[in-house]
Design a protein around this motif. Structure first.
Motif, short mmCIF file in Angstrom:
data_model
loop_
_atom_site.label_atom_id
_atom_site.label_comp_id
_atom_site.label_asym_id
_atom_site.label_seq_id
_atom_site.Cartn_x
_atom_site.Cartn_y
_atom_site.Cartn_z
N PRO A 1 28.08 51.86 47.18
CA PRO A 1 28.38 53.25 46.81
C PRO A 1 28.26 53.44 45.30
O PRO A 1 28.47 52.51 44.51
N GLY A 2 27.89 54.63 44.91
CA GLY A 2 27.77 54.96 43.50
C GLY A 2 27.58 56.45 43.32
O GLY A 2 27.74 57.22 44.26
N TRP A 3 27.23 56.86 42.12
CA TRP A 3 27.03 58.27 41.78
C TRP A 3 25.66 58.41 41.12
O TRP A 3 25.30 57.61 40.26
N TRP A 4 24.89 59.41 41.51
CA TRP A 4 23.59 59.69 40.91
C TRP A 4 23.74 60.93 40.05
O TRP A 4 24.16 61.99 40.51
N CYS A 5 23.41 60.80 38.78
CA CYS A 5 23.55 61.88 37.81
C CYS A 5 22.16 62.32 37.36
O CYS A 5 21.31 61.49 37.06
N GLU A 6 21.95 63.63 37.32
CA GLU A 6 20.66 64.16 36.87
C GLU A 6 20.89 65.31 35.89
O GLU A 6 21.83 66.09 36.05
N ALA A 7 20.02 65.39 34.92
CA ALA A 7 19.97 66.53 34.01
C ALA A 7 18.54 67.05 34.07
O ALA A 7 17.60 66.28 33.93
N ARG A 8 18.38 68.35 34.32
CA ARG A 8 17.05 68.96 34.37
C ARG A 8 16.98 70.05 33.30
O ARG A 8 17.91 70.82 33.12
N VAL A 9 15.85 70.09 32.62
CA VAL A 9 15.59 71.11 31.61
C VAL A 9 14.29 71.80 32.02
O VAL A 9 13.26 71.14 32.16
N VAL A 10 14.36 73.10 32.25
CA VAL A 10 13.17 73.86 32.66
C VAL A 10 12.95 74.99 31.65
O VAL A 10 13.83 75.83 31.44
N HIS A 11 11.77 74.99 31.04
CA HIS A 11 11.41 76.03 30.08
C HIS A 11 10.78 77.20 30.82
O HIS A 11 10.22 77.04 31.89
N GLU A 12 10.85 78.36 30.20
CA GLU A 12 10.29 79.58 30.79
C GLU A 12 8.80 79.43 31.10
O GLU A 12 8.30 79.99 32.06
N ASP A 13 8.08 78.65 30.29
CA ASP A 13 6.64 78.48 30.50
C ASP A 13 6.31 77.44 31.57
O ASP A 13 5.15 77.12 31.80
N GLY A 14 7.34 76.89 32.24
CA GLY A 14 7.10 75.96 33.35
C GLY A 14 7.26 74.49 33.00
O GLY A 14 7.34 73.65 33.89
N ARG A 15 7.29 74.16 31.71
CA ARG A 15 7.51 72.75 31.35
C ARG A 15 8.88 72.33 31.84
O ARG A 15 9.84 73.09 31.73
N ALA A 16 8.97 71.11 32.36
CA ALA A 16 10.24 70.63 32.88
C ALA A 16 10.43 69.16 32.52
O ALA A 16 9.47 68.40 32.43
#
Length: 104
Positions: free
Chosen positions: A9-24
């Motif tokens: 067992p564990g924890w999965w952490c994510e950070a997502r950054v999405v720009h208006e022009d579609g870059r992610a």
């Protein structure tokens, strides 16, 4: 091999950054427990506080004052043309045993 030896067992952490022009962009981390997951997420949120608008900054400050517990599984904030999303979820990791090399 027993199933309980293969799954951890564990924890999965994510950070997502999405720009208006579609870059992610995405960053992720495997956390060993809720405290580790909260620490990872709090550090990332504090880094971005100066870029957030007033309403999102206040929500982030409120979350941080509440100890940033991972009971908040997803948080989203907008900073102009950029959207930040953090998520933490409990998962089962597949344990891959270390294999030693045989020297001959």
């Amino acid at each position: 091999m027993r199933r309980d030896l293969l799954l951890r067992p564990g924890w999965w952490c994510e950070a997502r950054v999405v720009h208006e022009d579609g870059r992610a962009y995405r960053d992720a981390c495997r956390a060993t427990g809720p405290a580790h997951a909260a620490m990872w997420m709090c550090t990332d949120v504090r880094t971005l506080l100066p870029r957030l608008d007033a309403a999102d900054a206040e929500r982030a400050h409120r979350w941080l004052r509440e100890d940033g517990a991972p009971r908040v599984f997803e948080a989203t904030a907008d900073a102009g043309a950029v959207r930040y999303t953090w998520s933490v979820r409990r998962v089962l990791f597949l344990h891959v045993p270390h294999i030693s090399r045989v020297r001959g």
